[in-house]
Enzyme design. Structure first.
Site, PDB file in Angstrom:
ATOM      1  N   SER A 177       0.820  -1.191   0.000  1.00 26.02           N
ATOM      2  CA  SER A 177       0.000   0.000   0.000  1.00 26.02           C
ATOM      3  C   SER A 177       0.865   1.257   0.000  1.00 26.02           C
ATOM      4  O   SER A 177       1.701   1.425  -0.871  1.00 26.02           O
ATOM      5  CB  SER A 177      -0.941  -0.039   1.209  1.00 26.02           C
ATOM      6  OG  SER A 177      -1.980   0.863   1.038  1.00 26.02           O
ATOM      7  N   ASP A 409      -9.017  -5.103  -5.951  1.00 25.59           N
ATOM      8  CA  ASP A 409      -8.567  -4.034  -5.057  1.00 25.59           C
ATOM      9  C   ASP A 409      -8.774  -2.666  -5.709  1.00 25.59           C
ATOM     10  O   ASP A 409      -8.200  -2.394  -6.764  1.00 25.59           O
ATOM     11  CB  ASP A 409      -7.083  -4.246  -4.735  1.00 25.59           C
ATOM     12  CG  ASP A 409      -6.536  -3.180  -3.801  1.00 25.59           C
ATOM     13  OD1 ASP A 409      -7.325  -2.425  -3.207  1.00 25.59           O
ATOM     14  OD2 ASP A 409      -5.296  -3.110  -3.663  1.00 25.59           O
ATOM     15  N   HIS A 435      -6.385  -6.268  -1.398  1.00 19.58           N
ATOM     16  CA  HIS A 435      -5.249  -5.402  -1.110  1.00 19.58           C
ATOM     17  C   HIS A 435      -4.128  -6.184  -0.424  1.00 19.58           C
ATOM     18  O   HIS A 435      -4.310  -6.740   0.653  1.00 19.58           O
ATOM     19  CB  HIS A 435      -5.742  -4.276  -0.193  1.00 19.58           C
ATOM     20  CG  HIS A 435      -4.883  -3.059  -0.170  1.00 19.58           C
ATOM     21  ND1 HIS A 435      -4.604  -2.315  -1.295  1.00 19.58           N
ATOM     22  CD2 HIS A 435      -4.248  -2.434   0.852  1.00 19.58           C
ATOM     23  CE1 HIS A 435      -3.844  -1.288  -0.964  1.00 19.58           C
ATOM     24  NE2 HIS A 435      -3.609  -1.341   0.318  1.00 19.58           N
TER      25      HIS A 435
END
Length: 482
Positions: A177, A409, A435
């Site tokens: 991320s 995602d 994710h």
């Protein structure tokens, strides 16, 4: 996840840092983060400390602060094995999570270290998080932190192993991320300090207005669930006008005085299931209620209370302006800190698409800008163009970075999804590929140690990408040694 730059980047970046990593502790979709980790799910939680420079870009400011880190050397081939640096992101870093990186460490005889991001967790330079004290909170400073720490730790290994100061272990960086973006950016800015990087669900493209986020949520949910979500949103907006407090009470959110803040919570809750590879947790009960004439609002509220709050630890407090205005340094400060990065660097403003939105249209650009101004004062504005100019956005011109993304995602639209020779990009395509699925473990099995792919609905999709990862890591480590 968010959590594993949820920027969760905007706000949905705010979520999950290690599947509560939330790196961290559940943060939520606003932050981006990566997953839920209990104490038994860590390789180590033994804290170590390093003296870090406050401002890497000043010739006259010599202030320092203490930065927390962790090490796990059980798999390290002494003295020349690789060092895997797992970058912690937008939340407290409570240890080294026992996820797929531990499998990789065993395979490559590597040690693992992990550095907490400046300001987050216990690595705060100041005792107050007033806006004036946040000027050193940025991705640029964080990258220099990593470079400084990397050199310090290499020197400490040489002392420990009684080796010459000019000998170095091969290093490889990992992140998910926002920290995935940091991993890619580190390879871009400091290519001599790492053999390569894994950028999992890496949000390398700062985005001012991000309607693609909800468009992906709707696509991943499927047409029936999308319709149910749209209807639920309309009913909630009407309910707020009729009996405001009663509606918020259904979601344990009566502390949210601003209706738009409540509607942001509602939108993020829907994101949570799909972003982290659990679409059925949301869509099955919602579609069933719609087909059978059930109460959509109650079905959605039950999902939020039992799954989002009960399993993930989502809290309405994260959306409270009173909480976000609190300048005291606590383990809950990550919400305010991530908003500062959102409001200055990356935005990721999750705004409602013009048509067929599953998010209230009250969540628009003006909402986000007003929140930034309310929290940090006038003059705070996300310099998205400058961020993309500095790093290259999804056209990043670096080498030896593996980009991985889950097909469902929503954050993948801020990542690099197209492969190039030195920048391979792989997308895990399956019903519950969300994710950071490649590192944090399998979709719908967040608590499975080492992310056993057999617990996935489509294990081949995840394993295929993991085999690509291993191939590149092996090649680049070999080239580094050569």
């Amino acid at each position: 996840m968010s959590s594993e730059l949820g920027f969760a980047l905007l706000t949905t970046f705010t979520v999950l840092l290690s599947y509560l990593s939330f790196s961290n502790g559940l943060l939520q979709p606003r932050r981006i983060s990566h997953g839920l980790s209990k104490s038994s799910k860590y390789l180590t939680r033994d804290e170590l400390w390093f003296t870090q420079t406050l401002d890497h870009y000043s010739l006259s400011d010599h202030r320092k602060f203490r930065q927390r880190y962790y090490e796990y050397l059980d798999h390290l081939r002494v003295p020349d094995g690789p060092i895997f640096l797992m970058i912690c992101g937008e939340g407290p870093c409570n240890g080294i999570t026992n996820n797929y990186i531990s499998v990789l460490a065993k395979k490559f005889d590597a040690g693992i270290v992990s550095l907490e991001h400046r300001y987050y967790g216990k690595s705060s330079p100041f005792k107050s998080l007033a806006t004036k004290n946040l000027k050193y909170l940025s991705s640029k400073q964080a990258l220099s932190d990593l470079a400084t720490f990397r050199q310090y730790y290499q020197d400490s290994l040489n002392v420990k192993f009684n080796r010459s100061s000019n000998v170095e272990n091969p290093w490889f960086f990992f992140g998910v991320s926002y920290s995935g973006a940091l991993s890619a950016w580190f390879r871009l800015k400091f290519p001599h300090l790492t053999c390569g990087s894994l950028a999992s669900s890496a949000v390398v493209r700062a985005v001012y207005e991000f309607p693609e986020f909800d468009q992906q949520i709707a696509e991943s949910a499927g047409p029936e669930c999308e319709t149910a979500l749209q209807e639920t949103n309309k009913l909630l907006e009407l309910g707020l006008k009729v009996n405001n407090r009663a509606v918020k009470a259904l979601f344990n959110a009566t502390e949210l005085d601003v209706d738009a803040d409540f509607l942001y919570l509602i939108a993020d809750a829907g994101v949570m299931a799909i972003q982290y590879g659990n679409p059925d947790k949301l869509c099955v009960p919602l579609v069933e209620a719609q087909k059978n004439g059930g109460d959509l609002v109650e079905a959605y509220a039950k999902y939020v209370r039992e799954f989002c709050m009960g399993v993930f630890g989502l809290s309405s407090k994260t959306y409270s302006r009173k909480h976000l205005l609190d300048t005291a340094v606590t383990l809950e400060s990550a919400d305010r800190l991530w908003w500062f990065q959102v409001c200055t660097e990356v935005a990721y403003f999750q705004v409602a698409p013009a048509n067929d939105s599953i998010r209230s249209h009250q969540i628009n650009t003006e909402y986000h800008l007003d929140l930034c101004k309310s929290l940090f004062g006038k003059g705070v504005y996300p310099e998205v163009d400058a961020t993309n100019l500095y790093y290259g956005s999804d056209k990043i011109a670096a080498t030896k970075i593996i980009f991985t993304n889950g097909s469902q995602d929503p954050w993948r639209h801020a990542s690099k999804q197209t492969s190039s020779p030195d920048l391979p990009s792989y997308i895990m395509t399956c019903h519950n590929c969300g994710h950071g699925s490649d590192l944090r473990g399998c979709p719908q099995s967040a608590m499975v140690i080492e992310g056993d792919a057999q617990n996935c609905s489509s294990p081949d999709a995840v394993n295929k990408v993991r085999q690509h990862m291993i191939k590149h890591i092996d090649l680049w480590l070999s080239e580094c040694r050569g």
